[in-house]
Design a protein around this motif. Structure first.
Motif, PDB file in Angstrom:
ATOM      1  N   LEU A 545       0.826  -1.210   0.000  1.00 26.52           N
ATOM      2  CA  LEU A 545       0.000   0.000   0.000  1.00 26.52           C
ATOM      3  C   LEU A 545       0.857   1.254   0.000  1.00 26.52           C
ATOM      4  O   LEU A 545       0.562   2.227  -0.714  1.00 26.52           O
ATOM      5  N   GLN A 546       1.928   1.248   0.766  1.00 25.68           N
ATOM      6  CA  GLN A 546       2.797   2.416   0.812  1.00 25.68           C
ATOM      7  C   GLN A 546       3.448   2.670  -0.543  1.00 25.68           C
ATOM      8  O   GLN A 546       3.515   3.813  -1.011  1.00 25.68           O
ATOM      9  N   GLY A 547       3.916   1.603  -1.187  1.00 22.91           N
ATOM     10  CA  GLY A 547       4.532   1.766  -2.505  1.00 22.91           C
ATOM     11  C   GLY A 547       3.532   2.242  -3.538  1.00 22.91           C
ATOM     12  O   GLY A 547       3.859   3.076  -4.399  1.00 22.91           O
ATOM     13  N   LEU A 548       2.309   1.719  -3.489  1.00 18.10           N
ATOM     14  CA  LEU A 548       1.290   2.155  -4.438  1.00 18.10           C
ATOM     15  C   LEU A 548       0.955   3.630  -4.255  1.00 18.10           C
ATOM     16  O   LEU A 548       0.785   4.373  -5.237  1.00 18.10           O
ATOM     17  N   ASN A 549       0.853   4.057  -2.997  1.00 21.64           N
ATOM     18  CA  ASN A 549       0.569   5.473  -2.748  1.00 21.64           C
ATOM     19  C   ASN A 549       1.720   6.346  -3.215  1.00 21.64           C
ATOM     20  O   ASN A 549       1.502   7.453  -3.730  1.00 21.64           O
ATOM     21  N   HIS A 550       2.948   5.873  -3.023  1.00 22.23           N
ATOM     22  CA  HIS A 550       4.104   6.650  -3.473  1.00 22.23           C
ATOM     23  C   HIS A 550       4.098   6.805  -4.992  1.00 22.23           C
ATOM     24  O   HIS A 550       4.441   7.876  -5.514  1.00 22.23           O
ATOM     25  N   MET A 551       3.709   5.735  -5.710  1.00 24.28           N
ATOM     26  CA  MET A 551       3.658   5.792  -7.174  1.00 24.28           C
ATOM     27  C   MET A 551       2.368   6.426  -7.687  1.00 24.28           C
ATOM     28  O   MET A 551       2.241   6.688  -8.877  1.00 24.28           O
ATOM     29  N   LYS A 552       1.417   6.645  -6.776  1.00 21.78           N
ATOM     30  CA  LYS A 552       0.084   7.126  -7.163  1.00 21.78           C
ATOM     31  C   LYS A 552      -0.543   6.167  -8.163  1.00 21.78           C
ATOM     32  O   LYS A 552      -1.096   6.579  -9.196  1.00 21.78           O
ATOM     33  N   ALA A 553      -0.441   4.886  -7.853  1.00 19.52           N
ATOM     34  CA  ALA A 553      -0.958   3.842  -8.730  1.00 19.52           C
ATOM     35  C   ALA A 553      -1.900   2.950  -7.941  1.00 19.52           C
ATOM     36  O   ALA A 553      -1.933   2.971  -6.716  1.00 19.52           O
ATOM     37  N   GLY A 554      -2.666   2.121  -8.656  1.00 14.53           N
ATOM     38  CA  GLY A 554      -3.594   1.193  -8.023  1.00 14.53           C
ATOM     39  C   GLY A 554      -4.979   1.801  -7.872  1.00 14.53           C
ATOM     40  O   GLY A 554      -5.151   3.028  -7.931  1.00 14.53           O
ATOM     41  N   PRO A 555      -5.996   0.963  -7.682  1.00 15.61           N
ATOM     42  CA  PRO A 555      -7.376   1.451  -7.556  1.00 15.61           C
ATOM     43  C   PRO A 555      -7.553   2.285  -6.295  1.00 15.61           C
ATOM     44  O   PRO A 555      -7.324   1.799  -5.181  1.00 15.61           O
ATOM     45  N   LEU A 556      -7.970   3.546  -6.438  1.00 10.64           N
ATOM     46  CA  LEU A 556      -8.052   4.481  -5.325  1.00 10.64           C
ATOM     47  C   LEU A 556      -9.049   4.029  -4.259  1.00 10.64           C
ATOM     48  O   LEU A 556      -8.751   4.042  -3.063  1.00 10.64           O
ATOM     49  N   THR A 557     -10.246   3.639  -4.690  1.00  2.00           N
ATOM     50  CA  THR A 557     -11.271   3.241  -3.727  1.00  2.00           C
ATOM     51  C   THR A 557     -10.824   2.043  -2.906  1.00  2.00           C
ATOM     52  O   THR A 557     -11.048   1.974  -1.693  1.00  2.00           O
ATOM     53  N   LEU A 558     -10.175   1.106  -3.547  1.00  3.29           N
ATOM     54  CA  LEU A 558      -9.685  -0.079  -2.853  1.00  3.29           C
ATOM     55  C   LEU A 558      -8.639   0.307  -1.813  1.00  3.29           C
ATOM     56  O   LEU A 558      -8.656  -0.168  -0.670  1.00  3.29           O
ATOM     57  N   LYS A 559      -7.728   1.194  -2.167  1.00  5.61           N
ATOM     58  CA  LYS A 559      -6.673   1.623  -1.244  1.00  5.61           C
ATOM     59  C   LYS A 559      -7.258   2.372  -0.042  1.00  5.61           C
ATOM     60  O   LYS A 559      -6.849   2.154   1.098  1.00  5.61           O
ATOM     61  N   GLU A 560      -8.215   3.239  -0.324  1.00  2.00           N
ATOM     62  CA  GLU A 560      -8.802   4.020   0.771  1.00  2.00           C
ATOM     63  C   GLU A 560      -9.547   3.130   1.752  1.00  2.00           C
ATOM     64  O   GLU A 560      -9.464   3.305   2.967  1.00  2.00           O
ATOM     65  N   ARG A 561     -10.293   2.145   1.219  1.00  8.68           N
ATOM     66  CA  ARG A 561     -11.069   1.292   2.112  1.00  8.68           C
ATOM     67  C   ARG A 561     -10.144   0.414   2.957  1.00  8.68           C
ATOM     68  O   ARG A 561     -10.363   0.224   4.149  1.00  8.68           O
ATOM     69  N   VAL A 562      -9.112  -0.145   2.368  1.00  8.74           N
ATOM     70  CA  VAL A 562      -8.172  -0.981   3.113  1.00  8.74           C
ATOM     71  C   VAL A 562      -7.469  -0.154   4.184  1.00  8.74           C
ATOM     72  O   VAL A 562      -7.296  -0.605   5.327  1.00  8.74           O
ATOM     73  N   ALA A 563      -7.056   1.070   3.844  1.00 11.14           N
ATOM     74  CA  ALA A 563      -6.390   1.929   4.823  1.00 11.14           C
ATOM     75  C   ALA A 563      -7.333   2.280   5.976  1.00 11.14           C
ATOM     76  O   ALA A 563      -6.925   2.294   7.141  1.00 11.14           O
ATOM     77  N   ARG A 564      -8.594   2.545   5.660  1.00 13.37           N
ATOM     78  CA  ARG A 564      -9.562   2.876   6.704  1.00 13.37           C
ATOM     79  C   ARG A 564      -9.776   1.711   7.659  1.00 13.37           C
ATOM     80  O   ARG A 564     -10.030   1.901   8.851  1.00 13.37           O
ATOM     81  N   LEU A 565      -9.660   0.488   7.152  1.00 12.32           N
ATOM     82  CA  LEU A 565      -9.850  -0.696   7.981  1.00 12.32           C
ATOM     83  C   LEU A 565      -8.556  -1.157   8.646  1.00 12.32           C
ATOM     84  O   LEU A 565      -8.522  -2.230   9.246  1.00 12.32           O
ATOM     85  N   ALA A 566      -7.491  -0.335   8.539  1.00 10.41           N
ATOM     86  CA  ALA A 566      -6.181  -0.656   9.141  1.00 10.41           C
ATOM     87  C   ALA A 566      -5.642  -1.976   8.610  1.00 10.41           C
ATOM     88  O   ALA A 566      -5.033  -2.759   9.343  1.00 10.41           O
ATOM     89  N   GLY A 567      -5.869  -2.239   7.313  1.00 16.68           N
ATOM     90  CA  GLY A 567      -5.409  -3.471   6.700  1.00 16.68           C
ATOM     91  C   GLY A 567      -4.172  -3.273   5.846  1.00 16.68           C
ATOM     92  O   GLY A 567      -3.551  -2.205   5.839  1.00 16.68           O
ATOM     93  N   GLU A 568      -3.821  -4.323   5.128  1.00 17.36           N
ATOM     94  CA  GLU A 568      -2.656  -4.292   4.246  1.00 17.36           C
ATOM     95  C   GLU A 568      -3.097  -4.691   2.839  1.00 17.36           C
ATOM     96  O   GLU A 568      -3.975  -5.549   2.669  1.00 17.36           O
ATOM     97  N   LEU A 569      -2.475  -4.066   1.863  1.00 12.25           N
ATOM     98  CA  LEU A 569      -2.808  -4.320   0.460  1.00 12.25           C
ATOM     99  C   LEU A 569      -1.523  -4.588  -0.315  1.00 12.25           C
ATOM    100  O   LEU A 569      -0.544  -3.853  -0.185  1.00 12.25           O
ATOM    101  N   THR A 570      -1.549  -5.656  -1.110  1.00 14.79           N
ATOM    102  CA  THR A 570      -0.419  -5.988  -1.984  1.00 14.79           C
ATOM    103  C   THR A 570      -0.961  -6.307  -3.372  1.00 14.79           C
ATOM    104  O   THR A 570      -1.913  -7.089  -3.504  1.00 14.79           O
ATOM    105  N   ILE A 571      -0.361  -5.709  -4.394  1.00 16.48           N
ATOM    106  CA  ILE A 571      -0.776  -5.955  -5.785  1.00 16.48           C
ATOM    107  C   ILE A 571       0.440  -6.455  -6.561  1.00 16.48           C
ATOM    108  O   ILE A 571       1.492  -5.800  -6.570  1.00 16.48           O
ATOM    109  N   SER A 572       0.269  -7.604  -7.181  1.00 16.56           N
ATOM    110  CA  SER A 572       1.293  -8.135  -8.089  1.00 16.56           C
ATOM    111  C   SER A 572       0.737  -8.050  -9.501  1.00 16.56           C
ATOM    112  O   SER A 572      -0.291  -8.665  -9.818  1.00 16.56           O
ATOM    113  N   SER A 573       1.419  -7.302 -10.340  1.00 19.31           N
ATOM    114  CA  SER A 573       0.951  -7.072 -11.717  1.00 19.31           C
ATOM    115  C   SER A 573       1.936  -7.688 -12.701  1.00 19.31           C
ATOM    116  O   SER A 573       3.151  -7.439 -12.634  1.00 19.31           O
ATOM    117  N   MET A 574       1.377  -8.515 -13.643  1.00 21.61           N
ATOM    118  CA  MET A 574       2.198  -9.211 -14.643  1.00 21.61           C
ATOM    119  C   MET A 574       1.510  -9.103 -15.998  1.00 21.61           C
ATOM    120  O   MET A 574       0.358  -8.670 -16.099  1.00 21.61           O
TER     121      MET A 574
END
Length: 589
Positions: A545-574
């Motif tokens: 999540l921190q890396g995605l926010n730094h790059m300003k990448a990834g689905p915004l709504t998904l990131k906001e909801r996970v952050a609000r729930l004090a969770g962790e998010l990892t995206i592997s893109s291939m």
């Protein structure tokens, strides 16, 4: 310049009833009753033992010495019994203190009358009685005990000398002892009055209302009213700046009227001389360039000749005699001023520092509460935006796709087009139901908002799967592993929206043909994994999540909801697809 809002001070103190306030002040004005009686009983034992030893050493006439020895031995026994009685916490009967005090008074009067020397150790008994009277009844006890002691001593001595013809009364000894008693009484009266005043002030500070005002005006009104009563000053001025604010805030109380205003930093900064910053001081005439200023710091008091206050501030509030203290909080910095007080003492500077600490804390609490409310409002707006995105927007987007497909089939395959239109109708009806539930949840009378997650999560996810497969050429596989109904009710709505967002992103943006959703619970964590075979995200690699926010990448709504729930998010893109992994704590959900 400065703007002001005026208002009148109400006679009643904010946040506490007058009767309750008086009782709380009394509670802090006197030492605890048991502690006082412990002290008196212990001192009585020491005094009786010392008097007994003194009577053995001091050569008195035989009959008198025998009487004194027997009396002191009995009094020592009485003192030990009294110490044992008050050793454990007891409930004192009405009149206990007065009865014991009168008994001690009579006993010591007889003993002093029976001795001859003005320097007799037994004279300490009178000092003991004076201290007892002071501890129990303050100044009244000191003066009353002294007057009674002098009168009783004179009466008993004259009676013994003139009526019983017992030699030993000497006018000189009587006068010396009377003078001693008068001097000691004066000293204890002054100390008792000073101590009583100090404890009254501390009691008033401790009795300060505990609630936090809901807005700045209410907080400042309460502070000014309290400070004016504690310091006894006709005018109280507060000047402070708040972190992140531009102007200096001003609030003052004068002739019972409270006003609020602001001033520019260019005009009022600094409020006092830089060398006085962080220190308390008082000046009898702050308008003089070389006026006498008494400064109090951690190293004590010192004097200095200067003009201590910002001239614009001094001129605006017509400040001459002044006492000032620093206000230092986490978010607030400034000064408190007591203006044009008739009688100023340097001991006021010490008490004022305690008051200033309380004022700074109150201003800090009010500002923190306001900013927390603003942050909560912003967070709620983000949450509402996310919910609207996940419900209404998704439904509208699905309806738009279905309408586009129906339009293309209308001429060639009317029956298929009709089915598509029915699906659009069903989709809009479901969206309407979700929006009604969402709006009901926003109403205060239903807080905390009702959750559609109270429904069976497995059924909701299966309905989502069917709807997505009808709208897109996509196969969705749900691997719930029996965890759906083990998820806390308060978390199910968020889980549904996270899964929905993951599936819709794969269908709409990744051109995926297969999506697999896997839910599992390990310990106190819920793991949500969404795997697709699309073309991945615009980036390549694995990021949290921190890396995605730094790059300003990834689905915004998904990131906001996970952050609000004090969770962790990892995206592997291939190139062959993407894996979205979300981990949420369920112990605190």
């Amino acid at each position: 310049m400065a703007s002001a809002i005026t208002g009148r001070v109400v006679p009643r103190r904010i946040g506490i009833e007058p009767e309750a306030r008086v009782s709380r002040e009394l509670e802090f004005s006197f030492a605890p009753r048991v502690r006082v009686e412990w002290l008196i009983a212990g001192t009585r034992v020491v005094l009786a033992l010392g008097g007994l030893l003194a009577a053995v050493v001091d050569p008195l006439q035989q009959p008198i010495q025998v009487f004194v020895l027997y009396f002191l031995a009995w009094y020592l026994t009485y003192s030990l019994a009294m110490l044992a009685l008050v050793w454990a916490p007891i409930r004192f009967a009405p009149g206990w203190a007065l009865a014991v005090h009168l008994f001690d008074f009579m006993a010591f009067t007889l003993l002093v009358a029976a001795t001859r020397a003005a320097t007799s150790p037994l004279f300490l008994s009178f000092l003991f009685l004076l201290v007892c009277g002071t501890l129990r009844w303050q100044v009244r006890g000191t003066v009353g005990t002294a007057v009674a002691m002098i009168g009783a001593y004179a009466g008993v001595s004259l009676y013994a000398s003139k009526v019983l013809l017992i030699p030993g009364f000497e006018l000189g000894a009587f006068l010396i002892r009377s003078v001693y008693l008068t001097v000691i009484t004066a000293m204890l009266t002054i100390l008792s009055a000073h101590h009583h005043r100090f404890q009254r002030e501390i009691g008033q500070i401790a009795a300060w209302p505990r609630h936090v005002a809901r807005n700045r005006r209410a907080a400042v009104s309460e502070i000014l009213s309290e400070v004016s009563g504690l310091l006894g000053a006709p005018t109280i001025l507060l000047a402070w700046d708040e972190a992140g604010e531009g102007n200096i805030k001003l609030a003052w109380l004068k002739e019972g009227e409270i006003k609020l205003g602001e001033g520019s930093r260019a005009e009022y900064d600094p409020l006092v001389l830089p060398s006085l910053d962080g220190k308390s001081f008082q000046a009898s005439d702050a308008s003089r360039d070389q006026g006498l200023v008494v400064i109090h710091s951690a190293r004590g008091f010192r004097r200095r000749d200067c003009r201590p206050i910002n001239e614009a501030l001094r001129a605006r509030f017509q400040i001459r005699a002044v006492q000032s203290w620093p206000l230092e909080g986490e978010l607030v910095r400034g000064r408190m001023f007591s203006v044009n007080k008739v009688r100023m003492g340097i001991d006021d500077l010490v008490v004022g520092e305690l008051i200033a600490t309380q004022v700074g804390s109150r201003l800090d609490s009010t500002l923190m509460l306001r900013r927390l409310r603003e942050a909560a409002t912003l967070e709620e707006r983000v949450r509402v935006a996310g919910d609207l995105h996940d419900s209404l927007l998704q439904a509208q987007a699905g309806a738009a796709l279905q309408l586009l497909a129906a339009r293309r089939l209308l001429d060639r395959r009317p029956e298929a087009a009709r089915q598509r239109l029915e699906e659009v109708q069903n989709l809009l009806e479901r969206g309407e139901l979700e929006m009604r539930s969402f709006i009901r949840g926003l109403r205060p009378e239903n807080a905390p908002r009702p959750k559609t997650a109270d429904m069976d999560l497995s059924s909701r996810l299966d309905t989502l799967r069917q709807r997505v497969e009808r709208q897109w050429p996509l196969t969705v596989t749900l691997q719930l592993n029996g965890t759906a109904n083990r998820i806390p009710v308060t978390l199910r709505d968020d889980v549904y929206h996270l899964v929905q967002e993951g599936i819709i992103n794969a269908a709409r943006h990744a051109d995926a043909s297969v999506v697999i959703v896997n839910l599992s619970i390990t310990g106190s964590e819920l793991r949500i994994e969404v795997v697709d075979d699309g073309r991945g995200f615009p980036f390549r690699g694995t990021f949290d999540l921190q890396g995605l926010n730094h790059m300003k990448a990834g689905p915004l709504t998904l990131k906001e909801r996970v952050a609000r729930l004090a969770g962790e998010l990892t995206i592997s893109s291939m190139d062959t697809g993407a894996v979205v992994t979300m981990t949420l704590p369920i112990a605190t959900a």
